[in-house]
Every structure is written in structure tokens, then in C-alpha cells.
Write an enzyme that holds these catalytic residues in place. Sequence first.
Site, PDB file in Angstrom:
ATOM      1  N   HIS A 159      -5.990  -6.407   0.455  1.00 16.37           N
ATOM      2  CA  HIS A 159      -5.895  -6.975   1.799  1.00 16.37           C
ATOM      3  C   HIS A 159      -5.718  -8.484   1.747  1.00 16.37           C
ATOM      4  O   HIS A 159      -6.014  -9.188   2.694  1.00 16.37           O
ATOM      5  CB  HIS A 159      -7.159  -6.651   2.603  1.00 16.37           C
ATOM      6  CG  HIS A 159      -7.309  -5.201   2.912  1.00 16.37           C
ATOM      7  ND1 HIS A 159      -7.578  -4.270   1.945  1.00 16.37           N
ATOM      8  CD2 HIS A 159      -7.191  -4.515   4.079  1.00 16.37           C
ATOM      9  CE1 HIS A 159      -7.669  -3.077   2.502  1.00 16.37           C
ATOM     10  NE2 HIS A 159      -7.437  -3.193   3.776  1.00 16.37           N
ATOM     11  N   ASP A 178      -7.967  -5.769  -6.869  1.00 14.71           N
ATOM     12  CA  ASP A 178      -7.786  -4.541  -6.107  1.00 14.71           C
ATOM     13  C   ASP A 178      -8.068  -3.342  -6.997  1.00 14.71           C
ATOM     14  O   ASP A 178      -7.373  -3.135  -7.995  1.00 14.71           O
ATOM     15  CB  ASP A 178      -6.359  -4.471  -5.562  1.00 14.71           C
ATOM     16  CG  ASP A 178      -6.057  -3.144  -4.879  1.00 14.71           C
ATOM     17  OD1 ASP A 178      -7.019  -2.484  -4.434  1.00 14.71           O
ATOM     18  OD2 ASP A 178      -4.875  -2.780  -4.792  1.00 14.71           O
ATOM     19  N   SER A 180       0.825  -1.204   0.000  1.00 14.95           N
ATOM     20  CA  SER A 180       0.000   0.000   0.000  1.00 14.95           C
ATOM     21  C   SER A 180       0.867   1.265   0.000  1.00 14.95           C
ATOM     22  O   SER A 180       1.714   1.428  -0.874  1.00 14.95           O
ATOM     23  CB  SER A 180      -0.952  -0.036   1.200  1.00 14.95           C
ATOM     24  OG  SER A 180      -1.910   0.985   1.123  1.00 14.95           O
TER      25      SER A 180
END
Length: 442
Positions: A428, A366, A155
Site C-alpha cells: 500500500h 510487502d 496487486s
Amino acid sequence: MSAIKLRNTHYQYDVILQTGYIGVGELEAVQLFYYFIESERSPEDDPLVLWLTGGPGCSALCGLVYEIGPLSFDYAKSSAGGEPVFALNPYSWTKIANIIFLDAPAGTGFSYSTTLEGYDVSDTISAAQTYEFLRKWLVDHPEFLTNPLYVAGDSYSGIIAPIIVQEISDGNEVGDQPTMNLKGYVLGNPVTDDEIDTNSIVPFAHLKALISDELYESFMKNCKGEYLNPDQSNASCMEHILAIKECIGKLFTGQILEPLCKTISPKPITLKLNPRFLIADDTDILLSSPHVPRPWCRHFNYVYIYKWANDETVQDALHIRKGTKKHWERCNKTLAYSYNVKSSVDYHRNLTKKPYRALIYSGDHDMSIPYIGTHEWIESLNLTIKYDWEPWFVDGQVAGYTMLYAYNELDYITYDLRFATVKGGGSHSAGIQARAVPCHDR
């Protein structure tokens, strides 16, 4: 520093967890807290990995428990007994690497500052402090000085980690001590360039059939592909953007197969929690109690980490300094943080001239940091394609796709970068990603 033993009686396996603080900055006012777990295979020979969780301000404990560490919560047993129960993660990166999980910057996890000024931090300050932390950690742990070193994270670490790698590389060249055996870096679903990352959302949504061909084509024509900073005077463009947001607005952008569940959670299983232990968005998710059953939300699982990390017995075992933190937060949203690096692409470009190896992986579900945007900035590095787009497999099944790039100088490869997608993975889903994306070899 201190070491504690976490025992899982079901598996008859002990995880030896070392924790500690290292002071950095002026007068060592910033005290960075870390968790360290040795490799299960060969600590003397296996790589040393510095893991940074994104945010900024999200605790490394999340990376340890929810992503690549050896422990995860046993949800069935935890919900039945009311207390968090650990299980072993069979895909832990500690099977092949020594890992430092670092809470950085100050205000993250159990890290703190003795001065108010220590909480004023930026991308470059955070990177410099982490570099200083690593140097001091290696002085305290000289037995790991010769281990291959990798900087890794996910991230928002996609901004910080390349800066740290550059700092280490430059430090080695000018003779900073100790000399580090830097071999490369690993980034998962990395924030890299705001414009590229954000403008790739609409093409990604189209590829995943989240928006129609007609809407996509009209958007590209009227907005010219600009989703981050559209021309607000262009009425047609703004209508298309509103339509796109309507289409994707009910999805969890980190994993498009899941709903956006800001306010759709049941009571937090059987655990009793003090609401002050929860940040704003977690509070909404974990403590709301609708009258009708709602879909599962991955945030439900965060209840266990709040319960565990805020337990006084646990904090005593971790040797958390009394009075330094009112309570542990999964992510600190109140950091006085300056986002002074808008793109880390130039850092990657500088590193292509060095003898390092890079692994960049992206969950292909994502939508926060779409893989096509990541692929776009990698292409901009103008590396040579050594192996073109091809599937990779786990147990005979396609697990994603990959490409291998290299920088050639006089027919000698000095740098290589592997890009890999993980089928079904989201931002995640590092536990899934860790199964077949080892950090020591590709």
C-alpha cells in the site's frame, strides 16, 4: 463525459478531472466508469497510462487518492474540520503522464451493469471488457492516439494487466481499430502466480528475521518449501506451519512494520459516518471503539474516502448516474467473480517476443506478494541479464535495488524488463514507490 475542477486553495493549483462512463459487452450493458487526468507537463507528448487498481473489485479512486494521483487527503486539516480536505501529492505520476483510472469490472466503484448477467465476470472477461473500453475511449479522445501507451496497475492487476496487453498487441496485429501506440506495461506488487507468490512467504519471513533459522530450516526440510498446499498428513510439517503463522499472525502482511489491526481502531476521528457505507473489514476497523488507546492503522485513513465519495454533492459533480449505485465502496467483496487465470506468467513470456518495455516493482516490506516470489517468476522467463542487481538512489540514499533484463534476437533487443524493489515499501506504499519509478522512462 464531464470535466470538473478540484481546487486546492493552499497550493493555488487546479486539478482538472474528467469523468465518464463507457458501455462495453453485449448491448453495452456493462457501464465502466473512469477518472481521467491530463499530464501536468505536456499532455500532447507524455505517455497515456491506463491504471487498474487490484482487488478484484477495488475502486480506481483508491489509486487516484492513496497511490499515484495528484490528490491526497490532508489528514491534519480533515480531522480538525470534520470534512475531507485535499492536498497535492508531490510525487504524482500525472506530473509526467496522462492517466485513466478505471473502475473495473462492473460492481467496482461507480461502474455498474444494466443486467444481472453483466455482474458475472472472470479474469478473461474483465480483460476483454477493459480492452473494449480502451478502444472506445481512444475513439472518443483521438488526440491521445499517438501518445505512448502503457497499461499499469497493482496487486490483482498483475493477473489482468498482462492479458490486456496481450489483447492490445494481438488487436494491433490483426488490424483492430483504432491502432494503439502500445509501448509496455507497469506492475506494482503484482499477483502473478498463486503457487509462487504464496510459497515465497516463508523464505521472505526468514530473510526479514520474522521467523528463526531453526524454524525455517525445519520447514524447508519437512514441508519441502510447500506453504500453499502442504502435505496435511505430515504432522511435523503442519506444526511448523502453525508456528510460522503464529510468528507472523500479528503483522499486517501488506507492510510488515505495521500491526494487523482488524479490531484495534479508535473512533473514526470527527467524521460522522453511516455504517452502511463501509464494507465488512472496513466497518470493523473504522467503527470499533476500544476502551484503551491502540496503535495507528492505515485503514483509519479510509474514513475520508467513504465520506467524500458518498457525498451527494460530490457524486453530482462527478456526474454519477442516479440510481445506479446504492453507495460507493472502497472494495466490493460481493462480486460474482471467477478466478479463471491461475498464473499470468505465460502472458509475460509471450510478451517477451514483442518490442515492449516492462517495469515490475515491489515494496520490500510487502509479505502479501513478496518480492522474492516476483523475482522468481521473472527469472523463469529466461531473459538475458543486461544489468545485474544494483542499488538505485534518491537524493543520495539507497531507495531499493534493481535489475534490467532483455530479450535478444540476433543481437537486437526487442523487449526489456526492469525489476525494482522499493526500500521500506509495502503493498500500500505506491506513494513512496511513485517518487522514483516513473512509467515513461527508466
